[in-house]
Design an enzyme around this catalytic site. Structure first.
Site, short mmCIF file in Angstrom:
data_model
loop_
_atom_site.label_atom_id
_atom_site.label_comp_id
_atom_site.label_asym_id
_atom_site.label_seq_id
_atom_site.Cartn_x
_atom_site.Cartn_y
_atom_site.Cartn_z
N GLY A 107 -10.96 -38.26 12.26
CA GLY A 107 -10.16 -38.17 11.04
C GLY A 107 -9.68 -39.57 10.65
O GLY A 107 -10.24 -40.58 11.06
N TRP A 122 -6.87 -41.21 11.47
CA TRP A 122 -6.36 -41.99 12.59
C TRP A 122 -7.47 -42.29 13.60
O TRP A 122 -7.61 -43.39 14.10
CB TRP A 122 -5.18 -41.26 13.22
CG TRP A 122 -4.37 -41.94 14.28
CD1 TRP A 122 -3.71 -41.30 15.30
CD2 TRP A 122 -4.08 -43.34 14.46
NE1 TRP A 122 -3.03 -42.21 16.08
CE2 TRP A 122 -3.25 -43.47 15.60
CE3 TRP A 122 -4.47 -44.50 13.78
CZ2 TRP A 122 -2.80 -44.70 16.07
CZ3 TRP A 122 -4.01 -45.74 14.25
CH2 TRP A 122 -3.18 -45.83 15.37
N LYS A 154 9.65 -36.72 15.91
CA LYS A 154 10.01 -37.56 14.75
C LYS A 154 9.65 -36.89 13.43
O LYS A 154 10.30 -37.13 12.42
CB LYS A 154 9.30 -38.90 14.85
CG LYS A 154 7.79 -38.71 14.93
CD LYS A 154 6.99 -39.82 14.36
CE LYS A 154 5.59 -39.31 14.12
NZ LYS A 154 4.67 -40.29 13.56
#
EC number: 1.1.1.8
Lengths: 353, 353
Positions: free
Chosen positions: B12, B14, B206
């Site tokens: 993908g 990343w 996060k």
């Protein structure tokens, strides 16, 4: 028990915002605090009228915090001794260069039992090389204890009552609780910690990091780079505290005075903004101060210069490449796009595997 | 010594960005790494052509990282077993829901001496209540050690070679150094730490905080509020690690995987962006995923739901009001502007004077 009298020394943007809060809080805790709060105002003429008169008549600091009403129990006083002489808590919130003069004026004229709280970010310079924390300076000059308040607190947003947090550094637990009552509201949340120096250093050094963040923005380097620069800046703040003030509990940097203030300043503050313009326009800091800040001094470059001197004297510039580079960019010794080259091999990257 | 063979499982945005780096680094350290790097690509047809063929012919992942050339030694392979069977290091970088299926396919088909590195953020859900870290899941399923890599790394900026940092969590010092060689560049700086779980949890949680930051942006609450929300979110991450994984060295949260990644995600990431739109448009998360993400799942709301279940089961939602509120806003049980009310009396404010 006699009621605690508060005096606010200073009436700029931040001083007026905090006065707005304190004016309400002293009435909320009327058994604890004297209702009347003196606010020392450096007298200026605004369209032929004295600023103190305007504030006392309209309850608005039309010059530094227009659009916000202060509670009528905030009394503007043009004479600092008159304002402070009966106070039990002196809250200092003036540009740091005015602190020495004010302390000289106040020495011997205030209650010996008084305590103080400094909201001032920056250092004073005692002589050419040694930097002194404002709280230490006030303590020594006035011979009274000085606590500090620092946090992610852009003045206008605090005045507009948007939710935020702040940190009070106070060694005395009882006094810390009193200061908290005086300052905390439903939307301005206070945590009290004991490490005064670390709290204050965060407040002073974050402006250097904000300059670096502004350079990154001006160079359009993106979010990853900005986060890396902010993180490296935080590590230099931590290491600065360790080097010059001994070891501290790392948790202090997780307070509002630490990462939160750093984030706000690096995304919303004026050091960031002016340094972004510094890159984009090629003007000097001085020119930008005149243009964008009505000639007011920008804190970051000033602090960077002071810190650079101190680091040089202790042979430690190599351990603080970000701080050193910000100074050298501000004085045009380096170019903004030298920043990354200077931090690429930061000592942080050598401390692990 | 035989050269180390690397396989990248995933292609993908990343995965392709990290492939771009690894393709160059294996040639730089040619005495250490095998030049050919297999990249498992989930086969898709792009305008009548196989994506693997396009990548192998043009050296560009035209679908997920258009505009960036991969090094020709990155070989796209549509069969995961074929890609991984000879690898010494397996780098997992796929959406987390694909991990179980891939592990099933790979079990018994890889070298028993292989190790793995997970770049995947999020948890897997073992059953209704228990969340499991991806690295633990891979370790158990494949019976090989699994390290992690997390940091302030928006893929496109990494691919564009903007300066940034990352954190590798690896218990083995020698393997940590090898992985660092494989990943670090002049502009992608790596620090290796030993606390795998803490690194990975930062990466997963996060996104919940970024949702809260997006709500704050959508509500136009300003920089102070956003900094406070990010700080409280960080404290909940810290407390989550303490509650479920025991005490950790606080310094881990000062790494790129900690505050830096949190900052980037809360200012630049898509969880923030979609949650801002969630407030401004009144649409559901599902509708926004379809509209803005081509139907891809947004990580934050999903993780918030999983974490909420885990907190409920351990009777600790009151200790994590921000995490809990993000979930309850995402599923429309609460309104975005309930956020501040829910965190105003955060347990953080009760732990001091």
């Amino acid at each position: 028990m006699p009621k605690i009298r508060i005096c606010i020394i200073g009436s700029g943007n931040w001083g007026s915002a905090i006065a707005k809060i304190i004016g309400i809080n002293v009435k909320k805790f009327e058994d604890k605090f004297e209702e009347e709060v003196m606010m020392y105002v450096y007298e200026e003429m605004i369209e032929g009228k004295k600023l103190t008169d305007i504030i006392n008549e309209t309850h608005e600091n039309v010059k530094y915090l227009p659009g916000h009403k202060l509670s009528p129990n905030i009394i503007a006083v043009p004479d600092v001794v008159e304002a402070a002489k009966n106070a039990d808590i002196l809250i200092f919130v003036v540009p740091h260069q005015f602190v020495p003069g004010l302390c000289t004026a106040l020495l011997g004229k205030i209650k010996s039992s008084a305590v103080s709280l400094s909201l001032i970010k920056g250092f004073t310079q005692e002589n050419d090389t040694k930097l002194k924390l404002i709280s230490k300076f006030i303590e020594e000059k006035l011979k009274i204890p000085c606590s500090v308040l620092m946090g992610a607190n852009l003045s206008n947003e605090v005045a507009s009552d948007y939710f935020c947090e702040t940190t009070i550094g106070c060694k005395d637990k009882i006094m810390g609780a009193i200061m908290k009552d005086c300052i905390q509201t439903e939307n301005f949340r206070v945590r009290v910690v004991e490490e005064i120096e670390a709290v204050e250093i965060c407040g002073a050094l974050k402006n250097i990091v904000a300059c670096a963040a502004g350079f990154v923005d001006g160079l359009d380097l993106g979010d990853n780079t900005k986060a890396a620069v902010i993180r490296l800046g935080l590590m230099e703040i931590v290491n600065y505290v360790k080097l010059f003030y001994g070891k501290f509990n790392m948790s202090i940097f997780f307070e509002s005075c630490g990462i939160a203030d750093l984030i706000t300043t690096c995304y919303g503050g004026r050091n960031r903004r002016v340094c972004e313009q510094f890159v984009k326009t090629g003007k000097t800091i001085k020119e930008l101060e005149d243009e964008l800040l009505n000639g007011q001094k920008l804190q970051g470059p000033l602090t960077a210069e002071e810190v650079y001197g101190m680091l040089k004297d202790s042979n430690s510039t190599a351990k603080f490449p970000l701080f050193a580079t910000v100074h050298r960019i501000c004085n045009k010794e380096l170019k903004p796009n030298d920043l990354i080259e200077q931090i690429r091999n930061h000592p942080e990257y050598e401390t692990n595997v």
